[in-house]
Motif scaffolding. Structure first.
Motif, short mmCIF file in Angstrom:
data_model
loop_
_atom_site.label_atom_id
_atom_site.label_comp_id
_atom_site.label_asym_id
_atom_site.label_seq_id
_atom_site.Cartn_x
_atom_site.Cartn_y
_atom_site.Cartn_z
N LYS A 58 0.83 -1.20 0.00
CA LYS A 58 0.00 0.00 0.00
C LYS A 58 0.87 1.25 0.00
O LYS A 58 1.87 1.33 0.71
N LYS A 59 0.48 2.24 -0.79
CA LYS A 59 1.25 3.48 -0.93
C LYS A 59 0.43 4.68 -0.45
O LYS A 59 -0.80 4.68 -0.52
N PHE A 60 1.15 5.70 0.02
CA PHE A 60 0.50 6.93 0.43
C PHE A 60 0.05 7.70 -0.80
O PHE A 60 0.86 8.11 -1.63
N ASN A 85 9.44 23.45 6.09
CA ASN A 85 8.54 22.32 5.90
C ASN A 85 8.58 21.93 4.43
O ASN A 85 7.94 22.56 3.59
N GLU A 86 9.37 20.90 4.10
CA GLU A 86 9.52 20.56 2.69
C GLU A 86 9.39 19.06 2.46
O GLU A 86 9.58 18.24 3.37
N LYS A 87 9.08 18.70 1.21
CA LYS A 87 8.83 17.31 0.82
C LYS A 87 9.93 16.82 -0.11
O LYS A 87 10.33 17.50 -1.04
N ASN A 88 10.39 15.59 0.15
CA ASN A 88 11.35 14.93 -0.72
C ASN A 88 10.82 13.51 -0.97
O ASN A 88 11.01 12.61 -0.15
N GLU A 89 10.13 13.34 -2.10
CA GLU A 89 9.41 12.10 -2.40
C GLU A 89 8.41 11.84 -1.29
O GLU A 89 7.52 12.64 -1.05
N ASN A 90 8.55 10.71 -0.55
CA ASN A 90 7.62 10.42 0.53
C ASN A 90 8.20 10.72 1.90
O ASN A 90 7.81 10.13 2.91
N ILE A 91 9.12 11.67 1.93
CA ILE A 91 9.74 12.10 3.17
C ILE A 91 9.43 13.58 3.39
O ILE A 91 9.55 14.39 2.46
N ILE A 92 9.04 13.94 4.61
CA ILE A 92 8.83 15.35 4.95
C ILE A 92 9.90 15.76 5.94
O ILE A 92 10.11 15.11 6.97
N PHE A 116 0.41 6.12 7.74
CA PHE A 116 1.74 6.16 7.11
C PHE A 116 2.76 6.96 7.90
O PHE A 116 3.95 6.65 7.86
N THR A 117 2.31 8.00 8.59
CA THR A 117 3.26 8.90 9.26
C THR A 117 4.08 8.17 10.33
O THR A 117 3.53 7.56 11.23
N ILE A 139 9.79 12.90 8.75
CA ILE A 139 8.54 12.14 8.77
C ILE A 139 8.50 11.23 7.54
O ILE A 139 8.49 11.71 6.40
N ASN A 140 8.49 9.94 7.78
CA ASN A 140 8.54 8.94 6.70
C ASN A 140 7.13 8.46 6.36
O ASN A 140 6.37 8.08 7.24
N LEU A 141 6.80 8.48 5.06
CA LEU A 141 5.47 8.04 4.60
C LEU A 141 5.57 6.86 3.63
O LEU A 141 4.66 6.63 2.84
N ASN A 142 6.64 6.11 3.71
CA ASN A 142 6.89 5.04 2.74
C ASN A 142 6.19 3.73 3.06
O ASN A 142 6.00 2.90 2.17
N LYS A 143 5.79 3.54 4.31
CA LYS A 143 5.18 2.26 4.69
C LYS A 143 3.84 2.47 5.35
O LYS A 143 3.58 3.49 5.99
N TYR A 144 2.99 1.46 5.19
CA TYR A 144 1.67 1.46 5.83
C TYR A 144 1.78 0.75 7.18
O TYR A 144 2.35 -0.34 7.27
#
Length: 231
Positions: A58-60, A85-92, A116-117, A139-144
């Motif tokens: 599952k993906k964010f 506050n910036e985004k790098n792919e699925n990393i904040i 995901f957070t 903040i990693n959003l790569n995994k459920y």
């Protein structure tokens, strides 16, 4: 040999005959239940494997703009100032300042934002003069993750704060109390009347209480020469 077993069976007691009849049925029932349970366990195992693969892949896919908005609301709730506050792919990557307890509460709510957070990195530096911390979050959003999510309140519950003020207070200064009247800021105020958006709700011999929707303020007379009572 068969005749021998047959004769023994006919000569046996009624209880023995019943036991001999029931025993094969019990064996059959046991085998049936054993294989039935084994089949169920296999189905559960297959189902668990499918569910695991579903969660694992599952993906964010939610809006990052909404996520950033939620982070801004949480920061406002805990009086935290976001510097970056910036985004790098699925990393904040987030950099901000706040006090220690507010930072920990902020992080707890971030973990509870969605499935995901996950906080991968936290670095805190304290300013010894102001006692305020500058901190960095990854903040990693790569995994459920399976979480017991709770509803997040983006505003603090407003509870009345009781504050004691003396007659040196610049906002409210009390000089005398007479019956149901108090001399506050050079004006006589009667009980249940208002001054500066505060209502005079209580009058005692040496203090009064002002109240509004958020606060209660106790004004005290510190010099007894101002106490006045009527008979």
């Amino acid at each position: 040999m068969l005749n021998y077993f047959n004769n023994n069976f006919l000569k046996s007691s009624k209880k023995t005959k019943i036991e001999l009849y029931v025993l094969p049925l019990l064996i059959y029932l046991f085998l049936y239940l054993f294989f039935l349970e084994k089949g169920k366990n296999k189905d559960v195992e297959i189902s668990s494997k499918l569910n695991y693969e579903e969660f694992y892949n599952k993906k964010f896919e939610s809006s990052f703009l909404e996520l950033f908005s939620s982070l801004e609301k949480l920061a406002k709730k805990y009086e935290i100032s976001i510097l970056k506050n910036e985004k790098n792919e699925n990393i904040i990557l987030l950099k901000a300042v706040g006090n220690k307890q507010s930072i920990f509460d902020f992080i707890k709510d971030i973990e509870n934002l969605n499935n995901f957070t996950k906080i991968d990195f936290l670095n805190m530096n304290k300013n010894e003069e102001t006692k305020i911390y500058t901190f960095e979050l990854k903040i990693n959003l790569n995994k459920y993750y399976i979480k017991n999510l709770k509803n997040i309140e983006y505003e603090k519950n407003h509870e009345k704060v009781f504050v004691t003020q003396n007659n040196q207070n610049k906002e409210f200064k009390i000089n005398a109390i007479v019956d149901d009247y108090a001399f506050i800021n050079e004006t006589w105020i009667k009980k249940n009347e208002k001054i500066e958006n505060y209502k005079l709700i209580k009058i005692n011999r040496d203090f009064v209480v002002l109240s509004n929707e958020l606060n209660e303020i106790k004004l005290e007379l510190l010099n007894e020469e101002y106490f006045k009572e009527t008979n």
